[in-house]
Design a protein around this motif. Structure first.
Motif, short mmCIF file in Angstrom:
data_model
loop_
_atom_site.label_atom_id
_atom_site.label_comp_id
_atom_site.label_asym_id
_atom_site.label_seq_id
_atom_site.Cartn_x
_atom_site.Cartn_y
_atom_site.Cartn_z
N ASP A 1 0.83 -1.21 0.00
CA ASP A 1 0.00 0.00 0.00
C ASP A 1 0.86 1.26 0.00
N SER A 2 1.90 1.28 0.81
CA SER A 2 2.78 2.46 0.83
C SER A 2 3.55 2.57 -0.48
N ASP B 1 1.14 4.15 -2.90
CA ASP B 1 0.97 5.57 -2.58
C ASP B 1 2.15 6.40 -3.09
N ARG C 1 1.08 3.62 -11.17
CA ARG C 1 0.14 3.27 -10.10
C ARG C 1 -1.08 2.56 -10.67
#
Length: 344
Positions: free
Chosen positions: A145-146, A149, A157
């Motif tokens: 998840d990071s 981000d 992405r």
């Protein structure tokens, strides 16, 4: 002015190619009995001398050595791209994307092995100013998840969000890399289609088509030989570019064995180029043929973009050869085995 810039790209690329490792260099490197000996030879006899001049060959880590060699290759590309970018051409962007994709995949590999903390040790700081990806922020990511981000609202992405780890924590690295490469080549083909010169379009498309043809053939052979995949699964890992039509690719994926795949390959335009490839070297098929093709383009092409891309592929082959030798020497592999893996 445009003609002068074009000539500058071609002249400089050929000059750099002239400094490549020779057969004599490879034979000398193959005689080295330690990684330190390999480094000493590269420092004293090759064009890698400057980039390696300040390292202590008795203490250098293999990962750091590989990073320095990649740094030298990138500097070479960067110096050529300055000419190419002066002409308003997008092909240098393709080279940058290849480096970005390499970094993203490298991080995902470490993430899948729970070793993300190692990324900081291979962080290519020399590349930081050439990419919009925050590499230092990436090095601090601890989970998927990071990682996502960090990519903000980029196309990367949008592509990679679909490759989150499954319930067992596994990431489809090959699928992610393939999706990123498809995106990169699509942009390259779009750029080619917008070139004003018909001959230039034809030359560039022919180069990229050949690269993707050999890539697809190699993947079918490798996946069919080493993995228990269905024909549809194999097709999912192929590039949607090249001269081999979808029907032939499907036939190759559905073939019962390797010999049958070669029979189908022989009916394609590129088939005649691989008739003499040894059956146990399918994994080298793509890079070997690409290397041979690009060497010819470096000698004979008058198209700066073709020369630039050809130089990129040939340089990557040389770097892979050095890494292969380093790994072989490190693990004391037989000289004959190491030599058989080199692309020349």
């Amino acid at each position: 002015m445009l003609i002068n810039l074009s000539n500058a790209v071609i002249t400089k690329a050929r000059s750099k190619y002239g400094k490549r490792l020779t057969d004599k260099d490879y034979q000398s490197l193959l005689k080295c009995n330690s990684v330190a000996a390999v480094v000493v030879y590269l420092k004293t006899h090759t064009h890698y001398a400057d980039i390696l001049s300040k390292i202590n060959e008795t203490e250098v880590h293999r990962g750091h050595l590989e990073t320095l060699l990649k740094q030298q290759m990138f500097y070479d590309f960067d110096s050529l791209c300055r000419y190419e970018m002066s002409e308003g051409s997008p092909f240098s962007e393709f080279i940058i994307r290849r480096y970005e994709i390499e970094q993203l995949i490298h991080f995902l590999l470490l993430l899948s092995c729970n070793k993300v903390e190692e990324y900081i040790f291979k962080l290519p700081s020399y590349f930081d100013k050439h990419t919009e990806i925050d590499l230092y922020k990436l090095s601090r990511c601890k989970d998927f998840d990071s990682f996502i981000d960090t990519l903000g609202k980029s196309e990367y992405r949008k592509i990679l969000v679909d490759f989150a780890p499954d319930s067992s924590g596994n990431i489809d690295i090959a699928g992610a890399e393939n999706a990123l490469n498809i995106y990169s080549y699509k942009l390259l083909y779009d750029a080619i289609s917008k070139r004003k010169s018909k001959k230039e379009k034809e030359n560039l498309k022919a180069l990229c088509d050949n690269v993707n043809d050999f890539c697809n053939i190699s993947r079918v052979l490798r996946l069919k030989k080493y993995y228990s995949m269905t024909p549809q699964q194999i097709e999912n890992y192929l590039m949607p570019f090249g001269t081999i039509n979808k029907k032939k690719l499907s036939m190759m994926c559905e073939a019962k064995d390797i010999d049958s795949v070669y029979d189908i390959i022989s009916t394609t335009r590129v088939g005649k180029r691989i008739r003499n490839v040894e059956i146990d070297k399918e994994e080298q098929l793509s890079v070997t043929n690409r290397h041979n093709m690009c060497r010819k383009q470096l000698y004979y092409s008058k198209d700066p973009a073709v020369v630039l891309l050809s130089y990129m592929y040939v340089s990557e082959a040389e770097l892979n050869n050095i890494v292969t030798i380093i790994e072989g020497v490190r693990y004391q592999s037989p000289k004959e085995l190491i030599e058989s893996l080199l692309i020349r």
